[in-house]
Design a protein around this motif. Structure first.
Motif, PDB file in Angstrom:
ATOM      1  N   THR A  10       8.688 -10.041  11.651  1.00  0.00           N
ATOM      2  CA  THR A  10       9.110 -10.155  13.043  1.00  0.00           C
ATOM      3  C   THR A  10       7.991 -10.712  13.908  1.00  0.00           C
ATOM      4  OG1 THR A  10      10.560  -8.254  12.719  1.00  0.00           O
ATOM      5  CG2 THR A  10      10.120  -8.912  14.980  1.00  0.00           C
ATOM      6  N   ALA A  11       6.783 -10.190  13.725  1.00  0.00           N
ATOM      7  CA  ALA A  11       5.648 -10.667  14.514  1.00  0.00           C
ATOM      8  C   ALA A  11       5.395 -12.154  14.269  1.00  0.00           C
ATOM      9  CB  ALA A  11       4.403  -9.841  14.185  1.00  0.00           C
ATOM     10  N   VAL A  12       5.507 -12.577  13.011  1.00  0.00           N
ATOM     11  CA  VAL A  12       5.303 -13.990  12.691  1.00  0.00           C
ATOM     12  C   VAL A  12       6.387 -14.839  13.344  1.00  0.00           C
ATOM     13  CG1 VAL A  12       5.299 -15.679  10.795  1.00  0.00           C
ATOM     14  CG2 VAL A  12       4.035 -13.531  10.569  1.00  0.00           C
ATOM     15  N   ALA A  13       7.625 -14.350  13.326  1.00  0.00           N
ATOM     16  CA  ALA A  13       8.721 -15.075  13.981  1.00  0.00           C
ATOM     17  C   ALA A  13       8.484 -15.216  15.479  1.00  0.00           C
ATOM     18  CB  ALA A  13      10.044 -14.359  13.724  1.00  0.00           C
ATOM     19  N   MET A  14       7.678 -14.314  16.055  1.00  0.00           N
ATOM     20  CA  MET A  14       7.384 -14.354  17.487  1.00  0.00           C
ATOM     21  C   MET A  14       6.014 -14.947  17.782  1.00  0.00           C
ATOM     22  SD  MET A  14       9.096 -10.705  18.659  1.00  0.00           S
ATOM     23  CE  MET A  14       8.830 -10.972  20.425  1.00  0.00           C
ATOM     24  N   GLY A  15       5.411 -15.594  16.775  1.00  0.00           N
ATOM     25  CA  GLY A  15       4.197 -16.365  17.024  1.00  0.00           C
ATOM     26  C   GLY A  15       2.907 -15.795  16.499  1.00  0.00           C
ATOM     27  N   ALA A  16       2.927 -14.662  15.808  1.00  0.00           N
ATOM     28  CA  ALA A  16       1.695 -14.076  15.292  1.00  0.00           C
ATOM     29  C   ALA A  16       1.211 -14.811  14.052  1.00  0.00           C
ATOM     30  CB  ALA A  16       1.895 -12.594  14.969  1.00  0.00           C
ATOM     31  N   ASP A  17      -0.095 -14.825  13.868  1.00  0.00           N
ATOM     32  CA  ASP A  17      -0.671 -15.339  12.632  1.00  0.00           C
ATOM     33  C   ASP A  17      -0.373 -14.347  11.511  1.00  0.00           C
ATOM     34  OD1 ASP A  17      -2.724 -17.036  11.056  1.00  0.00           O
ATOM     35  OD2 ASP A  17      -3.493 -14.973  10.892  1.00  0.00           O
ATOM     36  N   PRO A  18       0.150 -14.796  10.357  1.00  0.00           N
ATOM     37  CA  PRO A  18       0.543 -13.847   9.300  1.00  0.00           C
ATOM     38  C   PRO A  18      -0.593 -12.939   8.845  1.00  0.00           C
ATOM     39  CG  PRO A  18       1.415 -16.035   8.834  1.00  0.00           C
ATOM     40  CD  PRO A  18       0.485 -16.179  10.000  1.00  0.00           C
ATOM     41  N   ALA A  19      -1.776 -13.503   8.616  1.00  0.00           N
ATOM     42  CA  ALA A  19      -2.891 -12.681   8.136  1.00  0.00           C
ATOM     43  C   ALA A  19      -3.299 -11.648   9.175  1.00  0.00           C
ATOM     44  CB  ALA A  19      -4.080 -13.577   7.771  1.00  0.00           C
ATOM     45  N   ALA A  20      -3.311 -12.047  10.456  1.00  0.00           N
ATOM     46  CA  ALA A  20      -3.663 -11.105  11.515  1.00  0.00           C
ATOM     47  C   ALA A  20      -2.620 -10.001  11.630  1.00  0.00           C
ATOM     48  CB  ALA A  20      -3.795 -11.848  12.847  1.00  0.00           C
ATOM     49  N   ALA A  21      -1.343 -10.344  11.441  1.00  0.00           N
ATOM     50  CA  ALA A  21      -0.283  -9.338  11.507  1.00  0.00           C
ATOM     51  C   ALA A  21      -0.425  -8.322  10.383  1.00  0.00           C
ATOM     52  CB  ALA A  21       1.077 -10.019  11.438  1.00  0.00           C
ATOM     53  N   VAL A  22      -0.764  -8.781   9.186  1.00  0.00           N
ATOM     54  CA  VAL A  22      -0.946  -7.860   8.056  1.00  0.00           C
ATOM     55  C   VAL A  22      -2.111  -6.925   8.329  1.00  0.00           C
ATOM     56  CG1 VAL A  22      -1.502  -7.686   5.603  1.00  0.00           C
ATOM     57  CG2 VAL A  22       0.074  -9.455   6.391  1.00  0.00           C
ATOM     58  N   ARG A  23      -3.227  -7.474   8.798  1.00  0.00           N
ATOM     59  CA  ARG A  23      -4.387  -6.622   9.097  1.00  0.00           C
ATOM     60  C   ARG A  23      -4.035  -5.571  10.148  1.00  0.00           C
ATOM     61  NH1 ARG A  23      -7.049 -11.680   8.875  1.00  0.00           N
ATOM     62  NH2 ARG A  23      -7.095 -11.791  11.161  1.00  0.00           N
ATOM     63  N   ALA A  24      -3.202  -5.953  11.102  1.00  0.00           N
ATOM     64  CA  ALA A  24      -2.843  -5.022  12.175  1.00  0.00           C
ATOM     65  C   ALA A  24      -1.994  -3.867  11.660  1.00  0.00           C
ATOM     66  CB  ALA A  24      -2.107  -5.778  13.289  1.00  0.00           C
ATOM     67  N   VAL A  25      -0.992  -4.140  10.824  1.00  0.00           N
ATOM     68  CA  VAL A  25      -0.138  -3.043  10.349  1.00  0.00           C
ATOM     69  C   VAL A  25      -0.913  -2.100   9.434  1.00  0.00           C
ATOM     70  CG1 VAL A  25       1.963  -4.429  10.566  1.00  0.00           C
ATOM     71  CG2 VAL A  25       0.807  -4.312   8.343  1.00  0.00           C
ATOM     72  N   GLU A  26      -1.968  -2.598   8.813  1.00  0.00           N
ATOM     73  CA  GLU A  26      -2.788  -1.727   7.957  1.00  0.00           C
ATOM     74  C   GLU A  26      -3.513  -0.654   8.764  1.00  0.00           C
ATOM     75  OE1 GLU A  26      -4.094  -4.571   4.198  1.00  0.00           O
ATOM     76  OE2 GLU A  26      -5.232  -4.706   6.074  1.00  0.00           O
ATOM     77  N   THR A  27      -3.693  -0.870  10.071  1.00  0.00           N
ATOM     78  CA  THR A  27      -4.438   0.090  10.892  1.00  0.00           C
ATOM     79  C   THR A  27      -3.586   1.274  11.339  1.00  0.00           C
ATOM     80  OG1 THR A  27      -3.923  -1.005  13.007  1.00  0.00           O
ATOM     81  CG2 THR A  27      -5.836  -1.811  11.773  1.00  0.00           C
ATOM     82  N   VAL A  28      -2.271   1.192  11.196  1.00  0.00           N
ATOM     83  CA  VAL A  28      -1.388   2.266  11.661  1.00  0.00           C
ATOM     84  C   VAL A  28      -1.499   3.448  10.698  1.00  0.00           C
ATOM     85  CG1 VAL A  28       0.981   2.935  12.173  1.00  0.00           C
ATOM     86  CG2 VAL A  28       0.169   0.631  12.764  1.00  0.00           C
ATOM     87  N   ASP A  29      -1.990   4.568  11.196  1.00  0.00           N
ATOM     88  CA  ASP A  29      -2.201   5.724  10.311  1.00  0.00           C
ATOM     89  C   ASP A  29      -1.480   6.981  10.773  1.00  0.00           C
ATOM     90  OD1 ASP A  29      -3.694   6.319  12.524  1.00  0.00           O
ATOM     91  OD2 ASP A  29      -5.604   6.534  11.466  1.00  0.00           O
ATOM     92  N   ASP A  30      -0.753   6.883  11.907  1.00  0.00           N
ATOM     93  CA  ASP A  30      -0.039   8.056  12.395  1.00  0.00           C
ATOM     94  C   ASP A  30       1.096   7.585  13.294  1.00  0.00           C
ATOM     95  OD1 ASP A  30       0.064  11.065  12.795  1.00  0.00           O
ATOM     96  OD2 ASP A  30      -0.046  10.369  14.860  1.00  0.00           O
ATOM     97  N   VAL A  31       2.246   8.233  13.190  1.00  0.00           N
ATOM     98  CA  VAL A  31       3.397   7.890  14.028  1.00  0.00           C
ATOM     99  C   VAL A  31       3.942   9.188  14.603  1.00  0.00           C
ATOM    100  CG1 VAL A  31       5.644   6.758  14.127  1.00  0.00           C
ATOM    101  CG2 VAL A  31       3.905   5.913  12.541  1.00  0.00           C
ATOM    102  N   ALA A  32       3.521   9.495  15.830  1.00  0.00           N
ATOM    103  CA  ALA A  32       3.958  10.721  16.511  1.00  0.00           C
ATOM    104  C   ALA A  32       3.769  11.959  15.640  1.00  0.00           C
ATOM    105  CB  ALA A  32       5.410  10.589  16.954  1.00  0.00           C
ATOM    106  N   GLY A  33       2.653  12.009  14.934  1.00  0.00           N
ATOM    107  CA  GLY A  33       2.331  13.180  14.130  1.00  0.00           C
ATOM    108  C   GLY A  33       2.889  13.180  12.729  1.00  0.00           C
ATOM    109  N   ARG A  34       3.791  12.254  12.415  1.00  0.00           N
ATOM    110  CA  ARG A  34       4.338  12.181  11.060  1.00  0.00           C
ATOM    111  C   ARG A  34       3.233  11.722  10.110  1.00  0.00           C
ATOM    112  NH1 ARG A  34       9.719   8.869  13.125  1.00  0.00           N
ATOM    113  NH2 ARG A  34      10.022  10.217  14.945  1.00  0.00           N
ATOM    114  N   TYR A  35       3.184  12.330   8.953  1.00  0.00           N
ATOM    115  CA  TYR A  35       2.174  12.061   7.926  1.00  0.00           C
ATOM    116  C   TYR A  35       0.824  12.686   8.253  1.00  0.00           C
ATOM    117  CZ  TYR A  35       5.589   8.260   7.518  1.00  0.00           C
ATOM    118  OH  TYR A  35       6.747   7.523   7.465  1.00  0.00           O
ATOM    119  N   SER A  36       0.702  13.406   9.392  1.00  0.00           N
ATOM    120  CA  SER A  36      -0.588  13.983   9.759  1.00  0.00           C
ATOM    121  C   SER A  36      -0.866  15.240   8.945  1.00  0.00           C
ATOM    122  CB  SER A  36      -0.610  14.311  11.254  1.00  0.00           C
ATOM    123  OG  SER A  36       0.366  15.284  11.567  1.00  0.00           O
TER     124      SER A  36
END
Length: 446
Positions: free
Chosen positions: A287-313
Motif C-alpha cells: 500500500t505504501a509503495v502504491a502511494m509513493g513510498a520507496d519499497p526498501a524504506a517501507a520495509v525498514r519502517a514496518v520492521e520497527t513496529v514492535d507493539d500495537v496497543a499493548g498486543r504482544y507486550s
C-alpha cells in the motif's frame, strides 16, 4: 450519516482543507470533549470527541478528510497491526494522521482526523460494516482488504452479506487502488471487478468460512504447489462466464524476505511474531509503495513496529513474565494459538462475552485447543465456564479461575502466556495498571 450531505470548501490538491463555520465549531467541541475525558480518567477520548462532533456537524468527516491522501484498512483480523505498519511505512513519505488507538467506527475516525488537521496523509483502520460509508466520506486513494471471516455474528451478521456490502462499497470507489489478499477467497471476491488491484499473497490459514464461492455458492477447491503455496479456485464459473480463482500475486513473503514487482526482494525481519504479521506487513508495504513510498524504506519502517496497543507486550505480574496476546474470533484465535510458547510455565486463556466481544460464543467450538501438554492452563474471564467446557472436550487439563489477574498469579513463577479476547484483554490491562504498572492496552492511545 448521509455520506455526501455536506461539502467542504475547495483546497489545493494534497493539502487538508479549511472547515466550514459549523465544522470549526464541531472540531472545537470535539477537542474539549476529548480533553475532558482524559483529565477525568474516563478514557482516551477517542470516541467521545467524535460522537459529540458528529452531533454538531454530521458532515465533519468529509471536511476533515478533504485534501488528504487517505488509505483505509479493513478486514476481520489484523486491522490495527496493519494500520500501525502502514503509518510507519507512509511516514517515509510525509506526516500521517491515524486512529492508532483502534477506534475504527465513524466517531473514532473523526477524532483521529481532528487530532491532526494538517497531516497530508491518513491511514485509517475501519470496521468492515462501516467501510462503505467511510470510503464515501474520504475518497480514499487506497483500500486495503485483509481477510474476511465470522466475527460477532450477533452484531456483524452472516459473512456472505458482509462480502456483498464490502464489494458494493469498493465498486463505488473506482479512483482507489485496492490492495487485496489474494489468498483470501472472500476478499478476492470483493476486489475481483475493480479496475486497479494490487494482489498480495498475505496468507489465509483459516478456510472454514470460504468453502464455497460467495457469488455462486459453488464449492471452492484448494491445491498446494511444490513451494507450499495454496491455490484455490471455484468449481463453477461466475454468472458472466469468468473463472473465479486465486489471482497471481504482485507481492508475497516467505520466512526470510518480501518480494514485489519488478524483481524487488528485501530481507524482512519483523519485531512482531507470527506468519499472519508477515502477511500484514506485506500489505502495508504494498500500500505504501502504491502511494509513493520507496519499497526498501517501507520495509525498514514496518520492521520497527514492535507493539500495537499493548498486543504482544510482556509485563511483570508478581515475578511472572506475562506475554499478552489478543484474539477475537475463530480465525484470530487459531493464529494466536500458533504464537503460544508451549515451553512457558503457564497459560491463561481469558474470554468475556460483552457486546464488544459478541455475546454468542458458539465459535469456541471451531477453535482447535487440542494442542497443550505439560503446561499449567487456566480458564479465565466472565465466560470462563463456557471456555472450561470447551477445554474439557478438547482433553486439555486446566483449572477454572474467572479473574485473569488471579489466574496469572496462580501460574508457576516464570513465563506465562496470556491469550484474551477484546474486553478481557482491556480489563486485564486496567487491572495491571492498578498494580502500579502502565496499562499495556493504552500505550498507543496517549
Amino acid at each position: 450519516m448521509s455520506p455526501r450531505a455536506t461539502s467542504a470548501p475547495a483546497s489545493p490538491a494534497g493539502s487538508p482543507t479549511a472547515l466550514t463555520a459549523r465544522g470549526r465549531a464541531a472540531s472545537a467541541v470535539a477537542r474539549l470533549a476529548t480533553w475532558a475525558s482524559r483529565v477525568t480518567g474516563r478514557g482516551s477520548g477517542g470516541m467521545i470527541g467524535g460522537l459529540v462532533a458528529l452531533k454538531v456537524d454530521p458532515g465533519l468527516m468529509r471536511q476533515l478528510a478533504a485534501g488528504r491522501r487517505t488509505a483505509l484498512v479493513t478486514g476481520t483480523n489484523g486491522k490495527s497491526t496493519t494500520t500501525r505498519m502502514l503509518v510507519a511505512a507512509l511516514g517515509s513519505v510525509d506526516r500521517v494522521a491515524s486512529n492508532s488507538g483502534g477506534d475504527n467506527m465513524d466517531a473514532g475516525i473523526v477524532s483521529a482526523l481532528n487530532a491532526d488537521r494538517t497531516a497530508p496523509l491518513a491511514a485509517i483502520e475501519v470496521d468492515e460494516l462501516h467501510t462503505p460509508a467511510v470510503a464515501a466520506n474520504t475518497d480514499p486513494e487506497a483500500i486495503v482488504l485483509l481477510n474476511l471471516s465470522r466475527d460477532q455474528l450477533d452484531r456483524v451478521g452472516e459473512i456472505n452479506a458482509i462480502e456483498r456490502r464490502l464489494r458494493a462499497g469498493v465498486a463505488a470507489q473506482p479512483q482507489a487502488t485496492i490492495v487485496a489478499n489474494c489468498d483470501d477467497v472472500m476478499m478476492t471476491s470483493v476486489a475481483y471487478d475493480n479496475p486497479s488491484v494490487v494482489w498480495v499473497a498475505a496468507g489465509a490459514p483459516w478456510a472454514g468460512d470460504s468453502v464455497s464461492c460467495p457469488r455462486t455458492g459453488e464449492p471452492v477447491t484448494r491445491t498446494v504447489d511444490e513451494a507450499g503455496a495454496v491455490h484455490w479456485r471455484g468449481t463453477g464459473p461466475l454468472p458472466d462466464g469468468r473463472e473465479f480463482a486465486r489471482p497471481e500475486p504482485d507481492w508475497w513473503v516467505d520466512d526470510e524476505a518480501i518480494h514485489g514487482p519488478g524483481g524487488f526482494t528485501a530481507p524482512m525481519r519483523l519485531a512482531l511474531p507470527g506468519r499472519a504479521n508477515r502477511g500484514n506487513a506485506a500489505q502495508a508495504v504494498a500500500t505504501a509503495v502504491a502511494m509513493g513510498a520507496d519499497p526498501a524504506a517501507a520495509v525498514r519502517a514496518v520492521e520497527t513496529v514492535d507493539d500495537v496497543a499493548g498486543r504482544y507486550s510482556t509485563v511483570d505480574v508478581d515475578g511472572r513474565s506475562a506475554h499478552l496476546l489478543l484474539a477475537k474470533n475463530p480465525a484470530g484465535w487459531q493464529e494466536a494459538l500458533g504464537m503460544i510458547d508451549a515451553s512457558a510455565d503457564g497459560l491463561v486463556i481469558a474470554v468475556n462475552g460483552q457486546v464488544a466481544d459478541g455475546v454468542d460464543l458458539s465459535w469456541l467450538w471451531d477453535v482447535r485447543f487440542e494442542t497443550f501438554e505439560g503446561i499449567s492452563v487456566y480458564a479465565a474471564g466472565e465466560r470462563a465456564a463456557d471456555l472450561s467446557v470447551r477445554l474439557t472436550y478438547a482433553g486439555v487439563e486446566h483449572e477454572l479461575e474467572p479473574d485473569p489477574l488471579a489466574a496469572i498469579r496462580r501460574c508457576p513463577p516464570g513465563r506465562v502466556e496470556v491469550l484474551a479476547n477484546y474486553t478481557a484483554f482491556r480489563d486485564l490491562g486496567r487491572a495491571i495498571a492498578a498494580l502500579g504498572g502502565s496499562d499495556p492496552a493504552r500505550k498507543e492511545q496517549r
